[in-house]
Design a protein around this motif. Structure first.
Motif, PDB file in Angstrom:
ATOM      1  N   LYS A  78       0.992  -0.854  -0.601  1.00 19.56           N
ATOM      2  CA  LYS A  78      -0.334  -0.191   0.484  1.00 19.56           C
ATOM      3  C   LYS A  78       0.711   1.485   0.109  1.00 19.56           C
ATOM      4  O   LYS A  78       0.259   2.009  -0.640  1.00 19.56           O
ATOM      5  N   GLN A  82       1.253   3.532  -4.189  1.00 22.04           N
ATOM      6  CA  GLN A  82       0.685   5.541  -3.902  1.00 22.04           C
ATOM      7  C   GLN A  82       0.837   6.522  -4.689  1.00 22.04           C
ATOM      8  O   GLN A  82       2.743   6.295  -4.728  1.00 22.04           O
ATOM      9  N   THR A  89       4.212   5.710  -9.292  1.00 20.10           N
ATOM     10  CA  THR A  89       4.443   4.716  -7.777  1.00 20.10           C
ATOM     11  C   THR A  89       5.791   4.756  -7.611  1.00 20.10           C
ATOM     12  O   THR A  89       6.433   4.683  -8.024  1.00 20.10           O
TER      13      THR A  89
END
Length: 384
Positions: A78, A82, A89
């Motif tokens: 996770k 992002q 990311t």
């Protein structure tokens, strides 16, 4: 379980100590490993609840996360999924650093610095002009990489890489809840830099991780078995000399004084020599490093772990005088206006010839106007 190598070729200058080996073997614990070729990206629908605040992937949390490896791996994915820059990311940016060339890059390849511990987009604050510019900071196991951004071409631009053992990190506190989240890095060999983070959590991650890695870096230097300096000395081959030049430009030098070594230009030549005072005849091993304007004098401890600053001489104020070019006695005298003469003994003929060529100065001729007698005047011819 992963694996890692502790050979000097794969890990570069800073070797990995026992504690670091344990961390690298823990998969999905907040450390982006070289073995990850592709990161799984998780998506959230708008109907889902907002995610909790990001947890700092600090090394001190690793043992807590090991007890639940499944949730730890999901938490890591996770964090890395992002989007942080150019639509990419954090995990994709890490992989790009390892696989794509960085503009103006110098020295060893990025992957030789080991795993990426943490990274984020920050602002560099210029205390003189008050101008702020974007930077991307990347924390390796023992180094901090500073990258500028070319947003139009989506490129990273190399600005420098600093050994953690040579810098200090401190939080800059300001009154008011809207004050920027700043921290400063400084050191005897680097210029002070102030960075502004996006939020307090990001700054906390930087402070915790850099302090933790800096402590491990300093502790790791105590063990001579993990020093790459011992592999580069004596620098009797060209590749060793080139690696040693890069090592000195990026590693801490004890008791350094004056201008940072990065501002002295690129090293032109270096070698280990024995230096003795002509009066006392006491010989000491020294590492001479020639820069465009200075001759740097360093010493190395007997275990080949640490480099210590001994002084520097302005190149224009010194000269080398040949004393003996016989095998086994490759000696020259180093003289200068503001120093006592030193006898320098080389081990290899190549070193002797290079130092003589680089340091010999032509004899100074006084700049005086010669007293020439003016030529005699020739009378003009008369016309008849």
């Amino acid at each position: 379980m992963g694996c890692c190598s502790v050979t000097p070729i794969t890990t570069g200058i800073d070797e990995v100590g026992p504690d670091e080996i344990e961390l690298l073997e823990i998969d999905g614990a907040g450390v982006w490993t070289l073995g990850e070729s592709k990161l799984q990206v998780s998506t959230r629908s708008e109907a889902e609840e907002a995610p909790p605040p990001p947890r700092c992937p600090s090394v001190r949390h690793l043992k807590q996360e090991v007890s639940d490896p499944v949730s730890s791996r999901e938490s890591t994915q996770k964090r890395n999924s992002q989007v942080v820059l150019w639509g990419w990311t954090k995990g994709e940016l890490h992989q790009r650093l390892y696989t794509h060339p960085v503009r103006d890059w110098e020295g060893r390849a990025p992957h030789s610095y080991g795993d990426i511990i943490y990274s984020s987009l920050v602002s560099l604050h210029n205390s003189y002009t008050k101008v702020m510019s974007e930077r991307y900071l990347v924390l390796f196991s023992f180094h901090l990489l500073i990258l500028a951004l070319d947003n139009s071409n989506h490129d990273f631009i190399y600005e420098g890489i600093l050994p953690l053992s040579a810098i200090e990190v401190r939080v800059i506190s300001q009154q008011g809840s809207t004050a920027p989240h700043m921290f400063e890095i400084s050191g005897p060999m680097v210029d002070s830099k102030i960075f502004i983070c996006a939020n307090a959590a990001d700054r906390k991650c930087w402070i915790e991780n850099m302090e933790d890695r800096r402590y491990k870096s300093l502790r790791q230097q105590i063990s001579p078995s993990h020093s790459a300096l011992s592999y580069l000395l004596p620098c009797d081959e060209s590749w060793k000399r080139e690696e040693l030049k890069r090592y000195l430009m990026r590693s801490p030098i004890w008791q350094w004084e004056g201008t940072p070594i990065q501002h002295m230009g690129q090293p032109l030549y270096l070698s280990l020599v024995n230096v003795s005072n002509l009066q006392t005849r006491e010989s000491q091993e020294r590492l001479l490093v020639l820069f465009p304007s200075d001759l740097l004098i360093l010493s190395v401890d007997s275990q080949r772990v640490h480099v210590k600053y001994e002084g520097r001489l302005a190149r224009k104020s010194i000269s080398a005088l040949e004393r003996s070019a016989l095998p086994g006695r490759l000696e020259f005298e180093l003289t200068g206006d503001l120093m006592e003469p030193l006898l320098v003994s080389c081990t290899y003929p190549e070193d002797y010839q290079s130092w003589i060529f680089q340091l010999q100065q032509p004899e100074k001729v006084p700049h005086t106007i010669p007293n020439h007698t003016p030529p005699p005047l020739i009378p003009k011819k008369r016309r008849s």
